[in-house]
Design a protein around this motif. Structure first.
Motif, PDB file in Angstrom:
ATOM      1  N   ASP A  46       0.816  -1.218   0.000  1.00 10.87           N
ATOM      2  CA  ASP A  46       0.000   0.000   0.000  1.00 10.87           C
ATOM      3  C   ASP A  46       0.849   1.268   0.000  1.00 10.87           C
ATOM      4  OD1 ASP A  46      -2.293  -1.620   0.292  1.00 10.87           O
ATOM      5  OD2 ASP A  46      -2.181  -1.520   2.483  1.00 10.87           O
ATOM      6  N   LEU A  47       2.160   1.133   0.089  1.00 11.70           N
ATOM      7  CA  LEU A  47       3.041   2.278   0.308  1.00 11.70           C
ATOM      8  C   LEU A  47       3.552   2.900  -0.983  1.00 11.70           C
ATOM      9  CD1 LEU A  47       5.196   0.791   3.202  1.00 11.70           C
ATOM     10  CD2 LEU A  47       3.134   2.205   3.390  1.00 11.70           C
ATOM     11  N   ASP A  48       3.877   4.196  -0.888  1.00  8.02           N
ATOM     12  CA  ASP A  48       4.545   4.877  -1.991  1.00  8.02           C
ATOM     13  C   ASP A  48       6.012   5.105  -1.596  1.00  8.02           C
ATOM     14  OD1 ASP A  48       4.554   7.065  -0.248  1.00  8.02           O
ATOM     15  OD2 ASP A  48       3.014   8.153  -1.348  1.00  8.02           O
ATOM     16  N   VAL A  49       6.726   5.884  -2.386  1.00  7.86           N
ATOM     17  CA  VAL A  49       8.151   6.099  -2.116  1.00  7.86           C
ATOM     18  C   VAL A  49       8.404   6.877  -0.826  1.00  7.86           C
ATOM     19  CG1 VAL A  49       8.840   5.910  -4.527  1.00  7.86           C
ATOM     20  CG2 VAL A  49       8.235   8.146  -3.589  1.00  7.86           C
ATOM     21  N   ASN A  50       7.392   7.559  -0.310  1.00  9.97           N
ATOM     22  CA  ASN A  50       7.522   8.288   0.956  1.00  9.97           C
ATOM     23  C   ASN A  50       7.210   7.415   2.168  1.00  9.97           C
ATOM     24  OD1 ASN A  50       8.173  10.778  -0.283  1.00  9.97           O
ATOM     25  ND2 ASN A  50       6.024  11.036  -0.817  1.00  9.97           N
ATOM     26  N   LEU A  51       6.958   6.143   1.918  1.00 10.71           N
ATOM     27  CA  LEU A  51       6.660   5.159   2.966  1.00 10.71           C
ATOM     28  C   LEU A  51       5.410   5.496   3.778  1.00 10.71           C
ATOM     29  CD1 LEU A  51      10.234   4.123   4.132  1.00 10.71           C
ATOM     30  CD2 LEU A  51       8.716   2.986   2.505  1.00 10.71           C
ATOM     31  N   HIS A  52       4.419   6.047   3.099  1.00 10.96           N
ATOM     32  CA  HIS A  52       3.081   6.126   3.679  1.00 10.96           C
ATOM     33  C   HIS A  52       2.105   5.634   2.607  1.00 10.96           C
ATOM     34  CE1 HIS A  52       3.321  10.517   2.246  1.00 10.96           C
ATOM     35  NE2 HIS A  52       2.441   9.948   1.456  1.00 10.96           N
ATOM     36  N   MET A  53       0.855   5.432   3.010  1.00  7.38           N
ATOM     37  CA  MET A  53      -0.097   4.867   2.057  1.00  7.38           C
ATOM     38  C   MET A  53      -0.231   5.797   0.862  1.00  7.38           C
ATOM     39  SD  MET A  53      -3.657   2.911   2.694  1.00  7.38           S
ATOM     40  CE  MET A  53      -4.881   4.181   2.777  1.00  7.38           C
ATOM     41  N   THR A  54      -0.116   5.219  -0.328  1.00  8.65           N
ATOM     42  CA  THR A  54      -0.194   5.994  -1.550  1.00  8.65           C
ATOM     43  C   THR A  54      -1.614   6.514  -1.767  1.00  8.65           C
ATOM     44  OG1 THR A  54       0.381   6.012  -3.898  1.00  8.65           O
ATOM     45  CG2 THR A  54      -0.593   3.983  -3.036  1.00  8.65           C
ATOM     46  N   ASN A  55      -1.726   7.681  -2.387  1.00 11.58           N
ATOM     47  CA  ASN A  55      -3.029   8.331  -2.564  1.00 11.58           C
ATOM     48  C   ASN A  55      -4.031   7.430  -3.285  1.00 11.58           C
ATOM     49  OD1 ASN A  55      -1.808  10.515  -1.387  1.00 11.58           O
ATOM     50  ND2 ASN A  55      -1.556  11.654  -3.279  1.00 11.58           N
ATOM     51  N   ALA A  56      -3.589   6.724  -4.292  1.00 10.95           N
ATOM     52  CA  ALA A  56      -4.492   5.880  -5.066  1.00 10.95           C
ATOM     53  C   ALA A  56      -5.097   4.757  -4.223  1.00 10.95           C
ATOM     54  CB  ALA A  56      -3.766   5.294  -6.269  1.00 10.95           C
ATOM     55  N   ARG A  57      -4.353   4.286  -3.237  1.00 14.03           N
ATOM     56  CA  ARG A  57      -4.854   3.185  -2.410  1.00 14.03           C
ATOM     57  C   ARG A  57      -6.061   3.609  -1.585  1.00 14.03           C
ATOM     58  NH1 ARG A  57      -3.860  -1.055  -3.993  1.00 14.03           N
ATOM     59  NH2 ARG A  57      -1.744  -1.424  -3.355  1.00 14.03           N
ATOM     60  N   TYR A  58      -6.124   4.874  -1.189  1.00 17.09           N
ATOM     61  CA  TYR A  58      -7.292   5.352  -0.448  1.00 17.09           C
ATOM     62  C   TYR A  58      -8.564   5.074  -1.268  1.00 17.09           C
ATOM     63  CZ  TYR A  58      -4.372   7.972   2.874  1.00 17.09           C
ATOM     64  OH  TYR A  58      -3.482   8.332   3.853  1.00 17.09           O
ATOM     65  N   PHE A  59      -8.512   5.456  -2.541  1.00 20.77           N
ATOM     66  CA  PHE A  59      -9.680   5.254  -3.398  1.00 20.77           C
ATOM     67  C   PHE A  59      -9.984   3.767  -3.600  1.00 20.77           C
ATOM     68  CE2 PHE A  59      -8.641   9.640  -4.769  1.00 20.77           C
ATOM     69  CZ  PHE A  59      -9.875  10.221  -4.519  1.00 20.77           C
ATOM     70  N   SER A  60      -8.959   2.954  -3.734  1.00 23.50           N
ATOM     71  CA  SER A  60      -9.167   1.512  -3.907  1.00 23.50           C
ATOM     72  C   SER A  60      -9.843   0.907  -2.686  1.00 23.50           C
ATOM     73  CB  SER A  60      -7.832   0.806  -4.168  1.00 23.50           C
ATOM     74  OG  SER A  60      -7.263   1.250  -5.370  1.00 23.50           O
ATOM     75  N   LEU A  61      -9.415   1.319  -1.504  1.00 23.03           N
ATOM     76  CA  LEU A  61     -10.031   0.792  -0.291  1.00 23.03           C
ATOM     77  C   LEU A  61     -11.448   1.330  -0.112  1.00 23.03           C
ATOM     78  CD1 LEU A  61      -6.934   0.826   2.060  1.00 23.03           C
ATOM     79  CD2 LEU A  61      -8.013  -1.149   0.980  1.00 23.03           C
ATOM     80  N   MET A  62     -11.688   2.545  -0.571  1.00 24.44           N
ATOM     81  CA  MET A  62     -13.048   3.079  -0.515  1.00 24.44           C
ATOM     82  C   MET A  62     -13.979   2.289  -1.432  1.00 24.44           C
ATOM     83  SD  MET A  62     -12.217   7.121  -0.271  1.00 24.44           S
ATOM     84  CE  MET A  62     -11.226   7.745   1.084  1.00 24.44           C
ATOM     85  N   ASP A  63     -13.456   1.770  -2.542  1.00 24.16           N
ATOM     86  CA  ASP A  63     -14.238   0.853  -3.388  1.00 24.16           C
ATOM     87  C   ASP A  63     -14.719  -0.334  -2.562  1.00 24.16           C
ATOM     88  OD1 ASP A  63     -13.932   2.322  -5.727  1.00 24.16           O
ATOM     89  OD2 ASP A  63     -12.280   1.087  -6.489  1.00 24.16           O
ATOM     90  N   LEU A  64     -13.832  -0.850  -1.711  1.00 29.40           N
ATOM     91  CA  LEU A  64     -14.214  -1.983  -0.856  1.00 29.40           C
ATOM     92  C   LEU A  64     -15.269  -1.561   0.166  1.00 29.40           C
ATOM     93  CD1 LEU A  64     -10.721  -3.622  -0.204  1.00 29.40           C
ATOM     94  CD2 LEU A  64     -12.408  -4.172  -1.975  1.00 29.40           C
ATOM     95  N   GLY A  65     -15.160  -0.336   0.667  1.00 27.24           N
ATOM     96  CA  GLY A  65     -16.174   0.175   1.596  1.00 27.24           C
ATOM     97  C   GLY A  65     -17.540   0.250   0.940  1.00 27.24           C
ATOM     98  N   ARG A  66     -17.567   0.680  -0.334  1.00 30.69           N
ATOM     99  CA  ARG A  66     -18.850   0.735  -1.053  1.00 30.69           C
ATOM    100  C   ARG A  66     -19.377  -0.671  -1.335  1.00 30.69           C
ATOM    101  NH1 ARG A  66     -16.018   4.731  -3.216  1.00 30.69           N
ATOM    102  NH2 ARG A  66     -15.538   3.660  -5.180  1.00 30.69           N
ATOM    103  N   THR A  67     -18.487  -1.597  -1.627  1.00 30.27           N
ATOM    104  CA  THR A  67     -18.915  -2.990  -1.843  1.00 30.27           C
ATOM    105  C   THR A  67     -19.569  -3.534  -0.584  1.00 30.27           C
ATOM    106  OG1 THR A  67     -17.165  -3.372  -3.467  1.00 30.27           O
ATOM    107  CG2 THR A  67     -18.112  -5.318  -2.402  1.00 30.27           C
ATOM    108  N   ASP A  68     -18.920  -3.338   0.549  1.00 31.09           N
ATOM    109  CA  ASP A  68     -19.478  -3.779   1.832  1.00 31.09           C
ATOM    110  C   ASP A  68     -20.834  -3.128   2.079  1.00 31.09           C
ATOM    111  OD1 ASP A  68     -19.209  -4.947   4.647  1.00 31.09           O
ATOM    112  OD2 ASP A  68     -19.341  -2.803   5.098  1.00 31.09           O
ATOM    113  N   LEU A  69     -20.922  -1.827   1.846  1.00 33.17           N
ATOM    114  CA  LEU A  69     -22.170  -1.091   2.052  1.00 33.17           C
ATOM    115  C   LEU A  69     -23.289  -1.648   1.166  1.00 33.17           C
ATOM    116  CD1 LEU A  69     -22.655   1.309   3.947  1.00 33.17           C
ATOM    117  CD2 LEU A  69     -22.260   2.820   2.011  1.00 33.17           C
ATOM    118  N   MET A  70     -23.002  -1.860  -0.122  1.00 29.64           N
ATOM    119  CA  MET A  70     -24.029  -2.362  -1.053  1.00 29.64           C
ATOM    120  C   MET A  70     -24.543  -3.740  -0.633  1.00 29.64           C
ATOM    121  SD  MET A  70     -22.757  -1.106  -4.824  1.00 29.64           S
ATOM    122  CE  MET A  70     -21.022  -1.449  -4.609  1.00 29.64           C
TER     123      MET A  70
END
Length: 176
Positions: free
Chosen positions: A40-64
């Motif tokens: 999940d990490l980028d070169v700055n060793l924190h979660m990369t911005n794109a991963r936030y959106f990918s995990l939010m996809d999972l949140g919407r899947t769970d919600l649906m």
């Protein structure tokens, strides 16, 4: 591809929860617990911005699934799509840090459903996003009223927050 295992786990857990009677209402919050993995990490060793959106996809899947839309989506061949997303990052998510993704429907209009996603840590909110989504099938947008009818929810939309109304009303402009 590296999210496939999380997708499978979230989907199975949501189906089991719904089957065991732990469904949630259309306007209730759903939450998922995650940990930041090295993938999940980028070169700055924190979660990369794109991963936030990918995990939010999972949140919407769970919600649906947990609100009971799973069967309607499959039966009607509805496809959930996003029309827009607005995110604010407040704190970095570090390697192996635990966090909770809280997802909830904020409101809807005649075309879109607006969903809020919050990534929460022990120190507070790491990110807050609002997405504008819809269901489409056979070249048309499914009105939210039809989506609500599919889960037996007969309610009016909560008032649209001013921030969502202002964001929604902004015309797209090209950057020169």
């Amino acid at each position: 591809m590296n999210l496939i295992f999380r997708l499978i786990a979230v989907t199975v857990m949501a189906v089991v929860a719904a089957w065991r009677g732990r469904r949630i209402g259309f306007l209730d919050s759903g939450s998922l617990r995650f940990r930041v993995w090295p993938t999940d990490l980028d070169v700055n060793l924190h979660m990369t911005n794109a991963r936030y959106f990918s995990l939010m996809d999972l949140g919407r899947t769970d919600l649906m699934v947990r609100v009971g839309l799973g069967r309607a989506i499959l039966r009607n061949r509805w496809q959930p799509v996003l029309g827009a997303a607005n995110i604010r990052f407040r704190r970095s998510l570090k390697p192996f840090q635990r966090f909770t993704l809280v997802s909830r429907v904020l409101c809807w209009d005649d075309k879109y459903i607006f969903i809020e996603h919050r990534m929460e840590t022990d120190s507070g909110t790491a990110a807050l996003a609002v997405v504008q989504g819809a269901f489409v099938a056979r070249g048309r947008v499914i009105p939210p009223s039809e989506v609500l009818a599919a889960v037996g929810a007969a309610c009016d939309s909560p008032p649209m927050p001013d921030s969502v109304a202002a964001w929604r009303g902004q015309p797209l402009t090209a950057v020169a």
